[in-house]
Design a protein around this motif. Sequence first.
Motif, PDB file in Angstrom:
ATOM      1  N   ALA A 171       0.839  -1.201   0.000  1.00 50.33           N
ATOM      2  CA  ALA A 171       0.000   0.000   0.000  1.00 50.33           C
ATOM      3  C   ALA A 171       0.876   1.254   0.000  1.00 50.33           C
ATOM      4  O   ALA A 171       0.639   2.214  -0.725  1.00 50.33           O
ATOM      5  CB  ALA A 171      -0.906   0.006   1.220  1.00 50.33           C
ATOM      6  N   ARG A 172       1.875   1.196   0.801  1.00 53.17           N
ATOM      7  CA  ARG A 172       2.774   2.335   0.888  1.00 53.17           C
ATOM      8  C   ARG A 172       3.481   2.595  -0.432  1.00 53.17           C
ATOM      9  O   ARG A 172       3.538   3.722  -0.914  1.00 53.17           O
ATOM     10  CB  ARG A 172       3.796   2.065   1.993  1.00 53.17           C
ATOM     11  N   SER A 173       4.020   1.542  -1.009  1.00 53.15           N
ATOM     12  CA  SER A 173       4.795   1.794  -2.208  1.00 53.15           C
ATOM     13  C   SER A 173       3.893   2.079  -3.407  1.00 53.15           C
ATOM     14  O   SER A 173       4.342   2.633  -4.395  1.00 53.15           O
ATOM     15  CB  SER A 173       5.780   0.663  -2.487  1.00 53.15           C
ATOM     16  N   LEU A 174       2.635   1.737  -3.264  1.00 55.54           N
ATOM     17  CA  LEU A 174       1.702   2.098  -4.345  1.00 55.54           C
ATOM     18  C   LEU A 174       1.623   3.618  -4.470  1.00 55.54           C
ATOM     19  O   LEU A 174       1.585   4.155  -5.564  1.00 55.54           O
ATOM     20  CB  LEU A 174       0.317   1.532  -4.061  1.00 55.54           C
ATOM     21  N   VAL A 175       1.614   4.284  -3.371  1.00 50.56           N
ATOM     22  CA  VAL A 175       1.512   5.739  -3.452  1.00 50.56           C
ATOM     23  C   VAL A 175       2.861   6.447  -3.480  1.00 50.56           C
ATOM     24  O   VAL A 175       3.018   7.442  -4.188  1.00 50.56           O
ATOM     25  CB  VAL A 175       0.561   6.315  -2.363  1.00 50.56           C
ATOM     26  N   THR A 176       3.842   5.911  -2.788  1.00 58.44           N
ATOM     27  CA  THR A 176       5.147   6.595  -2.804  1.00 58.44           C
ATOM     28  C   THR A 176       5.947   6.285  -4.064  1.00 58.44           C
ATOM     29  O   THR A 176       6.909   6.958  -4.378  1.00 58.44           O
ATOM     30  CB  THR A 176       6.008   6.174  -1.604  1.00 58.44           C
ATOM     31  N   ARG A 177       5.571   5.217  -4.720  1.00 63.05           N
ATOM     32  CA  ARG A 177       6.312   4.768  -5.895  1.00 63.05           C
ATOM     33  C   ARG A 177       7.756   4.435  -5.577  1.00 63.05           C
ATOM     34  O   ARG A 177       8.658   4.654  -6.391  1.00 63.05           O
ATOM     35  CB  ARG A 177       6.247   5.816  -7.007  1.00 63.05           C
ATOM     36  N   ARG A 178       7.918   3.959  -4.393  1.00 62.30           N
ATOM     37  CA  ARG A 178       9.239   3.490  -4.000  1.00 62.30           C
ATOM     38  C   ARG A 178       9.075   2.149  -3.309  1.00 62.30           C
ATOM     39  O   ARG A 178       8.092   1.943  -2.595  1.00 62.30           O
ATOM     40  CB  ARG A 178       9.883   4.465  -2.998  1.00 62.30           C
ATOM     41  N   THR A 179      10.044   1.267  -3.513  1.00 62.25           N
ATOM     42  CA  THR A 179       9.903  -0.044  -2.899  1.00 62.25           C
ATOM     43  C   THR A 179      10.949  -0.293  -1.824  1.00 62.25           C
ATOM     44  O   THR A 179      10.797  -1.190  -1.006  1.00 62.25           O
ATOM     45  CB  THR A 179      10.067  -1.164  -3.941  1.00 62.25           C
ATOM     46  N   GLY A 180      12.026   0.451  -1.874  1.00 59.36           N
ATOM     47  CA  GLY A 180      13.083   0.196  -0.909  1.00 59.36           C
ATOM     48  C   GLY A 180      13.886  -1.046  -1.243  1.00 59.36           C
ATOM     49  O   GLY A 180      14.609  -1.575  -0.408  1.00 59.36           O
ATOM     50  N   THR A 181      13.756  -1.526  -2.464  1.00 61.34           N
ATOM     51  CA  THR A 181      14.590  -2.651  -2.891  1.00 61.34           C
ATOM     52  C   THR A 181      15.244  -2.312  -4.225  1.00 61.34           C
ATOM     53  O   THR A 181      14.754  -1.472  -4.964  1.00 61.34           O
ATOM     54  CB  THR A 181      13.779  -3.950  -3.082  1.00 61.34           C
ATOM     55  N   VAL A 182      16.362  -2.948  -4.486  1.00 64.75           N
ATOM     56  CA  VAL A 182      16.997  -2.805  -5.785  1.00 64.75           C
ATOM     57  C   VAL A 182      17.318  -4.197  -6.305  1.00 64.75           C
ATOM     58  O   VAL A 182      17.446  -5.139  -5.523  1.00 64.75           O
ATOM     59  CB  VAL A 182      18.301  -1.982  -5.715  1.00 64.75           C
ATOM     60  N   ALA A 183      17.417  -4.305  -7.604  1.00 66.42           N
ATOM     61  CA  ALA A 183      17.748  -5.603  -8.187  1.00 66.42           C
ATOM     62  C   ALA A 183      19.259  -5.718  -8.316  1.00 66.42           C
ATOM     63  O   ALA A 183      19.915  -4.790  -8.773  1.00 66.42           O
ATOM     64  CB  ALA A 183      17.090  -5.745  -9.550  1.00 66.42           C
ATOM     65  N   LEU A 184      19.790  -6.836  -7.855  1.00 60.77           N
ATOM     66  CA  LEU A 184      21.204  -7.113  -8.066  1.00 60.77           C
ATOM     67  C   LEU A 184      21.258  -8.164  -9.165  1.00 60.77           C
ATOM     68  O   LEU A 184      20.965  -9.336  -8.927  1.00 60.77           O
ATOM     69  CB  LEU A 184      21.848  -7.635  -6.778  1.00 60.77           C
ATOM     70  N   VAL A 185      21.587  -7.715 -10.346  1.00 60.05           N
ATOM     71  CA  VAL A 185      21.508  -8.595 -11.509  1.00 60.05           C
ATOM     72  C   VAL A 185      22.878  -9.128 -11.869  1.00 60.05           C
ATOM     73  O   VAL A 185      23.807  -8.347 -12.088  1.00 60.05           O
ATOM     74  CB  VAL A 185      20.935  -7.847 -12.724  1.00 60.05           C
ATOM     75  N   ILE A 186      22.981 -10.422 -11.889  1.00 63.74           N
ATOM     76  CA  ILE A 186      24.245 -11.036 -12.250  1.00 63.74           C
ATOM     77  C   ILE A 186      24.094 -11.683 -13.603  1.00 63.74           C
ATOM     78  O   ILE A 186      23.300 -12.595 -13.782  1.00 63.74           O
ATOM     79  CB  ILE A 186      24.673 -12.052 -11.189  1.00 63.74           C
ATOM     80  N   SER A 187      24.817 -11.136 -14.540  1.00 66.32           N
ATOM     81  CA  SER A 187      24.651 -11.612 -15.887  1.00 66.32           C
ATOM     82  C   SER A 187      25.887 -12.380 -16.285  1.00 66.32           C
ATOM     83  O   SER A 187      26.812 -11.856 -16.876  1.00 66.32           O
ATOM     84  CB  SER A 187      24.414 -10.412 -16.802  1.00 66.32           C
ATOM     85  N   GLY A 188      25.893 -13.656 -15.916  1.00 68.82           N
ATOM     86  CA  GLY A 188      26.994 -14.500 -16.330  1.00 68.82           C
ATOM     87  C   GLY A 188      26.644 -15.113 -17.651  1.00 68.82           C
ATOM     88  O   GLY A 188      25.479 -15.125 -18.061  1.00 68.82           O
ATOM     89  N   ALA A 189      27.625 -15.621 -18.313  1.00 72.16           N
ATOM     90  CA  ALA A 189      27.335 -16.314 -19.555  1.00 72.16           C
ATOM     91  C   ALA A 189      26.974 -17.744 -19.207  1.00 72.16           C
ATOM     92  O   ALA A 189      26.046 -18.315 -19.725  1.00 72.16           O
ATOM     93  CB  ALA A 189      28.553 -16.295 -20.455  1.00 72.16           C
ATOM     94  N   GLY A 190      27.715 -18.278 -18.267  1.00 78.26           N
ATOM     95  CA  GLY A 190      27.597 -19.697 -17.903  1.00 78.26           C
ATOM     96  C   GLY A 190      26.195 -20.114 -17.530  1.00 78.26           C
ATOM     97  O   GLY A 190      25.289 -19.294 -17.405  1.00 78.26           O
ATOM     98  N   GLY A 191      26.037 -21.371 -17.338  1.00 80.10           N
ATOM     99  CA  GLY A 191      24.726 -21.955 -17.094  1.00 80.10           C
ATOM    100  C   GLY A 191      24.123 -21.541 -15.770  1.00 80.10           C
ATOM    101  O   GLY A 191      23.864 -22.356 -14.910  1.00 80.10           O
ATOM    102  N   GLY A 192      23.866 -20.271 -15.613  1.00 78.82           N
ATOM    103  CA  GLY A 192      23.100 -19.842 -14.462  1.00 78.82           C
ATOM    104  C   GLY A 192      23.865 -19.847 -13.164  1.00 78.82           C
ATOM    105  O   GLY A 192      24.810 -19.088 -12.977  1.00 78.82           O
ATOM    106  N   SER A 193      23.442 -20.717 -12.272  1.00 69.73           N
ATOM    107  CA  SER A 193      23.874 -20.606 -10.894  1.00 69.73           C
ATOM    108  C   SER A 193      25.316 -21.033 -10.675  1.00 69.73           C
ATOM    109  O   SER A 193      25.841 -20.913  -9.580  1.00 69.73           O
ATOM    110  CB  SER A 193      22.941 -21.422 -10.021  1.00 69.73           C
ATOM    111  N   ASP A 194      25.970 -21.517 -11.723  1.00 70.07           N
ATOM    112  CA  ASP A 194      27.376 -21.849 -11.591  1.00 70.07           C
ATOM    113  C   ASP A 194      28.187 -20.640 -11.161  1.00 70.07           C
ATOM    114  O   ASP A 194      29.239 -20.769 -10.556  1.00 70.07           O
ATOM    115  CB  ASP A 194      27.943 -22.328 -12.939  1.00 70.07           C
ATOM    116  N   VAL A 195      27.683 -19.489 -11.510  1.00 68.14           N
ATOM    117  CA  VAL A 195      28.442 -18.280 -11.235  1.00 68.14           C
ATOM    118  C   VAL A 195      28.827 -18.165  -9.775  1.00 68.14           C
ATOM    119  O   VAL A 195      29.860 -17.608  -9.445  1.00 68.14           O
ATOM    120  CB  VAL A 195      27.663 -17.012 -11.633  1.00 68.14           C
TER     121      VAL A 195
END
Lengths: 337, 337
Positions: free
Chosen positions: A55-79
């Motif tokens: 409800a809060r983030s619906l109006v504030t438009r903030r979530t308090g989270t960020v995405a940590l994106v790991i873009s490896g080439a390898g098969g996913g979780s091997d990274v």
Amino acid sequence: MTKVGPTLEDVARIAGVSRATVSRVVNGTRNVDPNLQETVRNAIEQTGYTPNHAARSLVTRRTGTVALVISGAGGGSDVFVDPFFGRVTAGVVDFLRTRGVHPVLMLADTDRTRADVVEFLRQGSADGALLVTTHAAESLPERLLAAGVPTVLYARPGRPLPVSYVDLDHQAGGRLAAARLMELGCTTVGAISGPLDVLASQDRLTGFREAMARNGFPYVPVVEGGFTAASGHAAMGRLLVEHPEVDGVFAANDLMAQGAVDVLLEHGLRVPQDVAVVGFDDSAPALACRPPLTTVRQPVEAMAAKMAEVLVTSLEDPEQRPTSVIFEPELVIRASA
Amino acid sequence: MTKVGPTLEDVARIAGVSRATVSRVVNGTRNVDPNLQETVRNAIEQTGYTPNHAARSLVTRRTGTVALVISGAGGGSDVFVDPFFGRVTAGVVDFLRTRGVHPVLMLADTDRTRADVVEFLRQGSADGALLVTTHAAESLPERLLAAGVPTVLYARPGRPLPVSYVDLDHQAGGRLAAARLMELGCTTVGAISGPLDVLASQDRLTGFREAMARNGFPYVPVVEGGFTAASGHAAMGRLLVEHPEVDGVFAANDLMAQGAVDVLLEHGLRVPQDVAVVGFDDSAPALACRPPLTTVRQPVEAMAAKMAEVLVTSLEDPEQRPTSVIFEPELVIRASA
DNA sequence: ACCTCCTTGGAGAGCGCTCTCCAAAGAGTC
DNA sequence: GACTCTTTGGAGAGCGCTCTCCAAGGAGGT
């Protein structure tokens, strides 16, 4: 189940005030009469109220989270086998926790998962993205930029882009390695590079070659590795076959250096007496290796923390222009060279 | 900035239908006339509409994320140096991505951060919690339970609790190690245990001792370590001083085993000829170690994936009773024993 | 042709919160 | 004492979405 939990409304009713007042007390916005504050706090205590995040983030438009994106080439979780990503995570978490921001971990290794990442951010599930990408051809930076998502990269983008990033002066790192090998009097040195579609690999090699050339070694045999111990093992094997007289090796990361040391030892060569080996990164395996690796230190945790800081800052002031922060590598001398 | 983005309303207007219809098309709930669907999809395409996550989860009371809580004792982000947590993360991510669920990474190492975790879940920022806790005294399981948060633990709780968890039969692992050492004919064996406030450490040691006792070795000297290579190094040093004739060692994880091997080698002892060493976990360092470690395999990735699976399942059916899944360890024979 | 049943679209009531207005009351000012 | 200015509480309009109800229309049975 279906935990409904008390709402602002409930608290307001019990405290005998309006929703707005409770909200003000909870968020500390504007002045509220101390007595009233007290009453409200009691009501909150009594009900065990917790503000609803959605409800809060619906109006504030903030979530308090960020995405940590790991873009490896390898098969996913091997990274995660690579200590590098653990260090990045540590640095990011370390900074974010001081700011009450939470990282959502995402792997982007396929078209599908890349699309998921973009979707996730466009939905407003997170306020911004930290993108750890190795491959120069990675498409995410531009896609995120196009979607208007605040983004900070670890490593400069493959193509020039108006986006913030932190990076290491990899060329300087390569030079450091070369200098050490030459200082030790090595005359026949080889290099085990990282995957050459990774900018950092190219840069480390370029810096290394340049420094060698500047000192009278125009040619350095290079074998391309894959940043794993096994690939370092294989690469060192080839190097040894083609240049048995090698007396110095620069491996573009510690894992490969370790693989190289193993091969050397298996061949009855002594490290560093017969062959000196310099690694890169200064991660845990460098210390665990026998002999402990002389290596070029990349302050991954500090860089990752800085990356998080840059993102959080730009979240607070969206009008800011992109920044870049370049860290300097450092030679750590141990036993292998 | 302040990306507002098109809303359901916008799409509905363009498609000439009601909000409800667009929602139905987007979510695939109920039948919608194929022609209408087409129209709506075009409108979505045209506007670049993406559903707003906050608004959606405000009404559905689901976020599509879970908290992955790592409760180390150590100073926070150090935990990521231990390959164990990387493996857990890999397993969790690997499973969750197949279900479109995203993990939020949280460290709980202080009262403050523990409270943050509870707060986070109570706010409904995540649908449930995956708790990786080593220390038996950890308070989070009960607090989460009390807050009505769906929770699954990695490792059984310190006190009996109606909560789901996955675990390894650590005692069986200890027995496996003992059996191997006895099979090799070791007569003077010592053990380097993990921190004894960790249930897994206790269990591994118990199993090991039991098996030794059952075979005529009533007493096994034990030194407590801290699951790090350095602590294994120190522990082996002490063991060697107190029992110079030792010819077999069981270390409660690979990192400590590696530290132990280093000490042995430094003392001119051969591994495994003079002293056999068995590790635990079968993580990356086991393979990197010279000689490669004989070790008790803990299928961390599979266990972590199972943990995630149990949570997701219980999210789908909240009335379910707690389950536990116990994995069997396996002896991996390499060179060290 | 009438009635029932089923399918499918629309209306509208929230979900729990924030935040902009307003109004009331108290504090100064001359 | 009448005025303005400041402080502080309340009312209420959304934020964007889901979902229950309702109504309309068509199919099928007799």
